[in-house]
Motif scaffolding. Structure first.
Motif, PDB file in Angstrom:
ATOM      1  N   GLY A 154      43.546  30.412  55.741  1.00  0.00           N
ATOM      2  CA  GLY A 154      42.629  30.060  54.661  1.00  0.00           C
ATOM      3  C   GLY A 154      42.754  30.958  53.450  1.00  0.00           C
ATOM      4  N   HIS A 155      42.077  30.558  52.388  1.00  0.00           N
ATOM      5  CA  HIS A 155      42.153  31.244  51.097  1.00  0.00           C
ATOM      6  C   HIS A 155      40.737  31.587  50.644  1.00  0.00           C
ATOM      7  CE1 HIS A 155      43.771  31.248  46.686  1.00  0.00           C
ATOM      8  NE2 HIS A 155      43.619  32.465  47.180  1.00  0.00           N
ATOM      9  N   LEU A 156      40.501  32.864  50.348  1.00  0.00           N
ATOM     10  CA  LEU A 156      39.208  33.327  49.863  1.00  0.00           C
ATOM     11  C   LEU A 156      39.366  33.835  48.434  1.00  0.00           C
ATOM     12  CD1 LEU A 156      39.252  33.663  53.078  1.00  0.00           C
ATOM     13  CD2 LEU A 156      37.368  35.231  52.755  1.00  0.00           C
ATOM     14  N   ILE A 157      38.403  33.511  47.585  1.00  0.00           N
ATOM     15  CA  ILE A 157      38.481  33.890  46.170  1.00  0.00           C
ATOM     16  C   ILE A 157      37.155  34.507  45.744  1.00  0.00           C
ATOM     17  CG2 ILE A 157      38.834  33.102  43.798  1.00  0.00           C
ATOM     18  CD1 ILE A 157      40.342  30.686  44.947  1.00  0.00           C
ATOM     19  N   ILE A 158      37.233  35.652  45.103  1.00  0.00           N
ATOM     20  CA  ILE A 158      36.075  36.252  44.433  1.00  0.00           C
ATOM     21  C   ILE A 158      36.406  36.293  42.949  1.00  0.00           C
ATOM     22  CG2 ILE A 158      34.650  38.308  44.142  1.00  0.00           C
ATOM     23  CD1 ILE A 158      35.107  38.967  47.026  1.00  0.00           C
ATOM     24  N   GLU A 159      35.559  35.666  42.137  1.00  0.00           N
ATOM     25  CA  GLU A 159      35.854  35.554  40.711  1.00  0.00           C
ATOM     26  C   GLU A 159      34.634  35.955  39.883  1.00  0.00           C
ATOM     27  OE1 GLU A 159      37.944  32.459  37.557  1.00  0.00           O
ATOM     28  OE2 GLU A 159      37.194  31.708  39.474  1.00  0.00           O
ATOM     29  N   LEU A 160      34.889  36.728  38.837  1.00  0.00           N
ATOM     30  CA  LEU A 160      33.833  37.195  37.928  1.00  0.00           C
ATOM     31  C   LEU A 160      34.154  36.743  36.515  1.00  0.00           C
ATOM     32  CD1 LEU A 160      31.334  39.024  37.319  1.00  0.00           C
ATOM     33  CD2 LEU A 160      32.961  40.906  37.014  1.00  0.00           C
ATOM     34  N   VAL A 161      33.162  36.156  35.839  1.00  0.00           N
ATOM     35  CA  VAL A 161      33.325  35.761  34.437  1.00  0.00           C
ATOM     36  C   VAL A 161      32.004  35.998  33.710  1.00  0.00           C
ATOM     37  CG1 VAL A 161      35.117  34.016  34.868  1.00  0.00           C
ATOM     38  CG2 VAL A 161      32.705  33.358  34.903  1.00  0.00           C
ATOM     39  N   ALA A 162      32.096  36.162  32.396  1.00  0.00           N
ATOM     40  CA  ALA A 162      30.908  36.198  31.542  1.00  0.00           C
ATOM     41  C   ALA A 162      30.778  34.835  30.875  1.00  0.00           C
ATOM     42  CB  ALA A 162      31.039  37.294  30.493  1.00  0.00           C
TER      43      ALA A 162
END
Length: 364
Positions: free
Chosen positions: A273-281
């Motif tokens: 599987g693929h896990l993603i942590i993403e941060l944006v303003a």
């Protein structure tokens, strides 16, 4: 008879913290004590001449935030303590903390003042404490998942032994594997109970808020995750913007939230599987942080009650990891204490995305 005014003035002059008064009409410092010289490194009798150079030493990432604070300060609306950095050539940044005050005038602008203290040592200590606390939480979550993997492996071996091995060796092998299973189950449950109790306790303690560049904190927190055995069959992608994202959070409590969400993603994502942590303003107003996976997802009928305490939506993980059914409700409570929101979007068989939103602080 004690002259209280003279006594307080003498206390101010000899205070080891910088105390000052700035007249808004003349735009000049009309009083600063001797601590200015050893805390800031200037000369008290030349403070107004040194002020432009001092302002130039403000850390570039702190200037928009301080400009916003200044606007409230001169209106008498700044009441919280303010932390900021001064740059020093060839040395680490100096962390200072301002306790502001404001005195209105009968006509025209009034005066602002305050106390400035050097908190560099305390800030350095807190940073290390927060980092190791976050690392401890990360390692515990890793251990919980790894124990679950060990449990699955031992169960598989025991079943094979029961089917294919005979006699005394079979008996001893089955007994040994059964003990491994029991210890793995107990260990995983102990870790789960400990981490849940910790985040539950966090929710009852007042927040220790500070201004934080969230991307850097996430990067440092997730350094240990690639070492997890459970991630050997997964990919973890951390996506951070090129620009800084400043928020006001209790670092320890907030990182508990992220660690718990990532642990949940691991529990319900099969190997490969693929896990993603993403941060944006978003629109210069909100920070959006998502924790996504392409795992088994959450059945639609369970989603409305997912954030309830002791939720009926709780399920054991794919490796039979235990769950107490309170983690997500505590995460939601902690996010809301930060004036944010926690929501979920999920499709069964396709994965889940948890979205944390937080108010954004001014950035360059």
């Amino acid at each position: 008879m004690l002259d209280i005014g003279a006594f307080l003035l003498e206390q101010t002059r000899t205070n080891p913290q910088v105390q000052f008064i700035y007249e808004l009409e003349s735009q000049r410092v009309v009083f600063v004590n001797a601590a200015y010289e050893w805390v800031i490194g200037g000369q008290a009798n030349h403070v107004n001449e040194e002020l432009p150079a001092l302002l130039q030493r403000l850390h570039p990432e702190d200037r928009p935030y301080l400009a916003e604070c200044w606007g409230r300060w001169v209106q008498g609306q700044l009441h919280e303590e303010v932390e900021f950095r001064l740059q020093i050539a060839g040395k680490p940044d100096q962390w200072l903390q301002l306790t502001p005050s404001y005195q209105p005038a009968a006509t025209g602008p009034g005066w602002i003042g305050g106390v400035v203290r050097d908190i560099s040592v305390a800030k350095h200590y807190r940073s290390h404490a927060d980092r190791f606390n976050a690392r401890k939480n990360t390692i515990l979550e890793i251990l919980s998942v790894d124990l679950a993997d060990t449990l699955v492996l031992s169960q598989s071996l025991r079943w094979d032994a029961e089917d294919d091995v005979t006699g005394y060796i079979r008996t001893r092998l089955v007994e040994g594997l059964s003990r491994i299973e029991n210890r793995s189950q107990q260990g995983a449950r102990l870790v789960q109970e400990f981490t849940t109790e910790e985040i539950q306790t966090s929710a009852t303690i007042a927040l220790n808020l500070e201004r934080v560049e969230l991307g850097e904190r996430l990067r440092r927190t997730l350094e240990d995750y690639p070492r997890a055995e459970a991630l050997a069959a997964h990919t973890l992608d951390l996506r951070l913007p090129a620009y800084p994202v400043y928020v006001r959070i209790d670092v320890n409590k907030f990182l508990q939230i992220i660690t718990h969400l990532l642990s949940n993603a691991l529990k319900f994502t099969p190997d490969g599987g693929h896990l993603i942590i993403e941060l944006v303003a978003v629109q210069g107003v909100m920070a959006h942080l998502t924790v996504s996976d392409n795992g088994i997802g959450i059945p639609l009928e369970l989603q409305p009650r997912l954030f309830e305490r002791f939720t009926p939506a709780r399920r054991p993980g794919l490796r039979n990891e235990p769950t107490l059914g309170v983690g997500l409700s505590l995460c939601k409570m902690l996010v809301e204490l930060h004036q944010g929101t926690l929501t979920v979007r999920s499709c069964e068989g396709e994965g889940s995305t948890f979205l944390v939103t937080l108010p954004l602080l001014p950035t360059p």
